[in-house]
Design a protein around this motif. Structure first.
Motif, PDB file in Angstrom:
ATOM      1  N   UNK A 228     -42.594  -9.040 -17.544  1.00 48.53           N
ATOM      2  CA  UNK A 228     -42.825  -9.329 -18.731  1.00 48.53           C
ATOM      3  C   UNK A 228     -42.646  -8.839 -19.795  1.00 48.53           C
ATOM      4  N   UNK A 229     -43.022  -7.007 -19.623  1.00 47.02           N
ATOM      5  CA  UNK A 229     -42.898  -6.063 -20.569  1.00 47.02           C
ATOM      6  C   UNK A 229     -44.505  -6.249 -21.635  1.00 47.02           C
ATOM      7  N   UNK A 230     -45.618  -6.948 -20.451  1.00 43.44           N
ATOM      8  CA  UNK A 230     -46.949  -7.195 -20.793  1.00 43.44           C
ATOM      9  C   UNK A 230     -47.626  -5.595 -20.101  1.00 43.44           C
ATOM     10  N   UNK A 231     -47.355  -4.734 -20.993  1.00 43.29           N
ATOM     11  CA  UNK A 231     -48.139  -3.397 -19.840  1.00 43.29           C
ATOM     12  C   UNK A 231     -49.539  -3.439 -20.245  1.00 43.29           C
ATOM     13  N   UNK A 232     -50.475  -3.575 -20.693  1.00 45.26           N
ATOM     14  CA  UNK A 232     -51.723  -3.292 -21.007  1.00 45.26           C
ATOM     15  C   UNK A 232     -51.950  -3.935 -19.706  1.00 45.26           C
ATOM     16  N   UNK A 233     -51.756  -5.274 -19.341  1.00 44.48           N
ATOM     17  CA  UNK A 233     -52.910  -6.119 -18.386  1.00 44.48           C
ATOM     18  C   UNK A 233     -51.709  -5.652 -17.111  1.00 44.48           C
ATOM     19  N   UNK A 234     -50.566  -5.038 -17.382  1.00 50.12           N
ATOM     20  CA  UNK A 234     -49.863  -4.564 -16.319  1.00 50.12           C
ATOM     21  C   UNK A 234     -50.740  -3.236 -15.188  1.00 50.12           C
ATOM     22  N   UNK A 235     -50.840  -2.672 -16.422  1.00 41.96           N
ATOM     23  CA  UNK A 235     -51.425  -1.488 -15.741  1.00 41.96           C
ATOM     24  C   UNK A 235     -52.808  -1.803 -15.365  1.00 41.96           C
ATOM     25  N   UNK A 236     -53.243  -2.694 -15.384  1.00 43.62           N
ATOM     26  CA  UNK A 236     -55.222  -3.069 -15.461  1.00 43.62           C
ATOM     27  C   UNK A 236     -55.044  -3.459 -14.101  1.00 43.62           C
ATOM     28  N   UNK A 237     -53.853  -4.355 -13.746  1.00 40.72           N
ATOM     29  CA  UNK A 237     -53.884  -4.853 -12.346  1.00 40.72           C
ATOM     30  C   UNK A 237     -53.307  -3.409 -11.255  1.00 40.72           C
ATOM     31  N   UNK A 238     -52.894  -3.124 -11.619  1.00 39.04           N
ATOM     32  CA  UNK A 238     -52.017  -2.152 -11.178  1.00 39.04           C
ATOM     33  C   UNK A 238     -53.026  -0.989 -10.970  1.00 39.04           C
ATOM     34  N   UNK A 239     -53.698  -0.789 -11.462  1.00 36.10           N
ATOM     35  CA  UNK A 239     -54.880   0.788 -11.494  1.00 36.10           C
ATOM     36  C   UNK A 239     -55.253   0.414 -10.193  1.00 36.10           C
ATOM     37  N   UNK A 240     -55.852  -0.967 -10.140  1.00 32.65           N
ATOM     38  CA  UNK A 240     -57.056  -1.755  -8.913  1.00 32.65           C
ATOM     39  C   UNK A 240     -55.713  -1.626  -7.498  1.00 32.65           C
ATOM     40  N   UNK A 241     -55.205  -2.318  -7.851  1.00 33.37           N
ATOM     41  CA  UNK A 241     -54.570  -1.514  -7.234  1.00 33.37           C
ATOM     42  C   UNK A 241     -54.476  -0.271  -5.908  1.00 33.37           C
ATOM     43  N   UNK A 242     -54.167   0.308  -7.155  1.00 33.31           N
ATOM     44  CA  UNK A 242     -54.677   1.824  -6.058  1.00 33.31           C
ATOM     45  C   UNK A 242     -54.950   2.623  -5.714  1.00 33.31           C
ATOM     46  N   UNK A 243     -56.574   1.634  -5.319  1.00 33.54           N
ATOM     47  CA  UNK A 243     -57.325   1.993  -4.910  1.00 33.54           C
ATOM     48  C   UNK A 243     -57.281   1.944  -3.264  1.00 33.54           C
ATOM     49  N   UNK A 244     -56.547   1.122  -3.079  1.00 35.52           N
ATOM     50  CA  UNK A 244     -55.315   1.071  -1.762  1.00 35.52           C
ATOM     51  C   UNK A 244     -54.779   2.162  -0.993  1.00 35.52           C
ATOM     52  N   UNK A 245     -54.544   2.833  -1.808  1.00 38.58           N
ATOM     53  CA  UNK A 245     -53.610   3.792  -1.165  1.00 38.58           C
ATOM     54  C   UNK A 245     -52.533   3.022  -1.086  1.00 38.58           C
TER      55      UNK A 245
END
Length: 567
Positions: A228-245
């Motif tokens: 949806x090109x909503x990159x700021x909230x997208x980055x927040x969720x994806x950074x949380x997801x990277x905690x699990x490799x």
């Protein structure tokens, strides 16, 4: 709604009694035990406030996975709590296995081990793990345990929506550090309605899971927001997801950061031209974040990140030195060497596009030294992966390069692809037999393959006009004895162009259509069509073809048809 549980239950032969262990039931009690388990499974999904229960269960499962190697004593209570909620919880049984093994209760551990094995067999019996036939499960944790049971390394997962499986979990794993990544799919759609969600809409479940630290759900939400090109909230969720490799989250983050770095560069250039103040943040930080996430994904085995970072390094080699994540400044020579290594590694792991990219660069000489031998070798490696596009690209390269011989048997690969119904493979086979590349020349076989390709396209509702155009052009303008079939060429172009409005606005197709009429001696019609082709090309500002169209028109006006040694 949950009819598949009946099948699951039919495979299971015991139930769990909270607070202790029981002996396996005898055959006389099997049906009764199965009925009990069926009811328990349905009870899990039918509980009041299931949304709250789902969140609690997700947290318990995450605690089990987090404590498995560190605090085995805590697993007893966690496993019992999970099984009390859902008797078919694979995660619960695995927790109790670890607990009882730690306290040397071999008999109890063996009981839960047998039950866990039965649950895994039951899940495997519900599908084959493909996207079309996913395994059915009730939790991400159970799905991950099933995949990792064989010793595979888990490298990422994400929820997706796929037709009949609106809540589908993709789990990525690697058997070892050198193997390609394996994809396994699970259908968790049975969770949607119990949380009060609308049929086919997984959003309510995803939010519950994401809020309870399910990183696959967080990756899914981040992916949706990025689209949806909503990159700021997208980055927040994806950074949380990277905690699990999660290599999927790392890869998407890298794309977002690279895209944003490009925007920063564009803005900086615009400001420089207008003497505006410089941006507080330049593109360098975002570029580095992109590289860091690609490297993290590569460490988890992402061939896509290997390919993408390899391209970025190679295409950036002519620019300023680039800082590696370790802080080392990479000069152009090191960047080129590193790029080639990454691209070849991706290719070796089955990513055909990496070899195709190296072949293109070796052929063009844009970023690598032009080398026919390297081009041939990279095309051959891509084709050996049995990638349809790579096979066709290599065959076209060999057919157009008479000085080159195939470094891998291309004819069997191309024939197999053609016999599977690939129309373009049929056309390329026709070209190869017409020219006698790696085969004995045969215009009879060439024409047979050309006609099979046209028939395949004509039988398709969404036929590929480019296939018909290529065959018609070849048979209309070739000067090869026995291959010149202008009547057939005109017939297939008449049939295509009469019913294809898009094709009628395509200058190249009109050019071919005109050439077929000229080849049959109807120059009046050829001139009419060629003038139309020119008019459309000028309206579309197609400067790349206008000169060619004008040259062909002069031939037709002189009463001469086109001749070429094509294919």
């Amino acid at each position: 709604m949950h009819s598949w549980f009946n099948f699951l239950v039919s495979v299971l032969c015991c139930t769990v009694l909270v607070g202790g262990c029981t002996a396996l039931p005898g055959s006389n009690n099997l049906n009764r035990e199965n009925a009990n388990l069926t009811q328990q499974s349905r009870t899990y999904l039918a509980q009041a406030n299931f949304d709250e229960r789902l969140g609690e269960t997700t947290q318990l499962e995450l605690r089990v996975l987090g404590l498995a190697d560190e605090e085995p004593l805590a697993l007893g209570a966690l496993g019992s709590a999970l099984i009390e909620t859902n008797a078919s919880s694979l995660t619960g049984h695995q927790a109790l296995i670890a607990f009882y093994e730690h306290v040397d209760a071999a008999e109890a551990a063996a009981l839960h081990l047998q039950r866990a094995d039965q649950i895994m067999k039951a899940i495997r019996a519900t599908g084959d793990g493909s996207r079309q036939q996913p395994f059915r499960a009730l939790s991400r944790s159970d799905a991950r345990l099933l995949v990792s049971h064989s010793g595979d390394q888990l490298v990422g997962d994400i929820y997706q929506s796929n037709g009949a499986a609106p809540l589908q979990l993709l789990v990525l794993s690697r058997p070892d550090g050198k193997s390609p990544i394996t994809s396994t799919y699970f259908d968790l759609s049975a969770l949607i309605e119990p949380v009060g969600g609308k049929k086919g809409n997984p959003w309510d479940v995803l939010r519950i899971l994401a809020d309870n630290e399910d990183t696959a759900a967080q990756a899914a939400i981040g992916t949706y927001l990025a689209r949806q090109q909503r990159y700021e909230p997208a980055v927040r969720w994806l950074e949380q997801a990277t905690r699990d490799d999660n290599l999927l989250a790392h890869t998407l983050l890298a794309r977002i950061y690279w895209y944003q770095s490009g925007l920063k560069n564009t803005s900086r250039d615009t400001q420089a031209q207008s003497d505006a103040p410089s941006l507080d943040q330049g593109a360098a930080e975002l570029t580095q974040l992109a590289i860091d996430n690609h490297i993290a994904a590569i460490e988890l085995g992402s061939t896509e990140s290997m390919y993408t970072l390899g391209r970025l390094l190679l295409e950036d080699s002519a620019k300023a030195p680039l800082e590696h994540t370790s802080g080392v400044i990479m000069n152009p020579q090191r960047k080129i060497a590193g790029a080639i290594e990454l691209l070849e590694q991706a290719g070796a792991l089955g990513y055909a596009e990496a070899y195709l990219y190296l072949a293109r660069q070796s052929q063009r000489g844009d970023y690598l030294a032009a080398s026919a031998d390297s081009t041939n070798a990279y095309f051959a490696k891509a084709a050996e992966l049995k990638n349809p596009g790579a096979i066709i690209r290599y065959a076209r390269y060999i057919a157009s390069s008479p000085e080159q011989s195939a470094k891998t048997p291309i004819i069997p690969l191309l024939t197999e692809l053609a016999e599977s119904g690939d129309a373009e493979a049929m056309v390329v086979l026709g070209n190869i037999y017409a020219k006698g590349v790696d085969v004995r020349p045969s215009t009879r076989k060439a024409i047979r393959w050309y006609k099979k390709a046209v028939a395949q396209v004509q039988a398709s509702h969404h036929g590929d006009a480019a296939i018909v155009n290529e065959v018609a052009w070849t048979l209309a303008v070739t000067d090869r004895k026995g291959l010149h079939k202008p009547g057939y060429a005109q017939t297939i172009m008449d049939a295509m162009m009469s019913n294809n409005k898009e094709g009628q606005r395509h200058p190249e197709y009109l050019d071919t259509w005109a050439a077929t009429y000229a080849a049959n001696g109807n120059f009046e019609r050829a001139i009419e069509l060629q003038k139309l082709a020119l008019e459309i090309a000028r309206n579309q500002e197609r400067d790349d073809v206008i000169g060619i169209l004008q040259a062909h028109l002069r031939f037709f006006e002189a009463g001469t048809h086109l001749k070429d040694r094509t294919p």
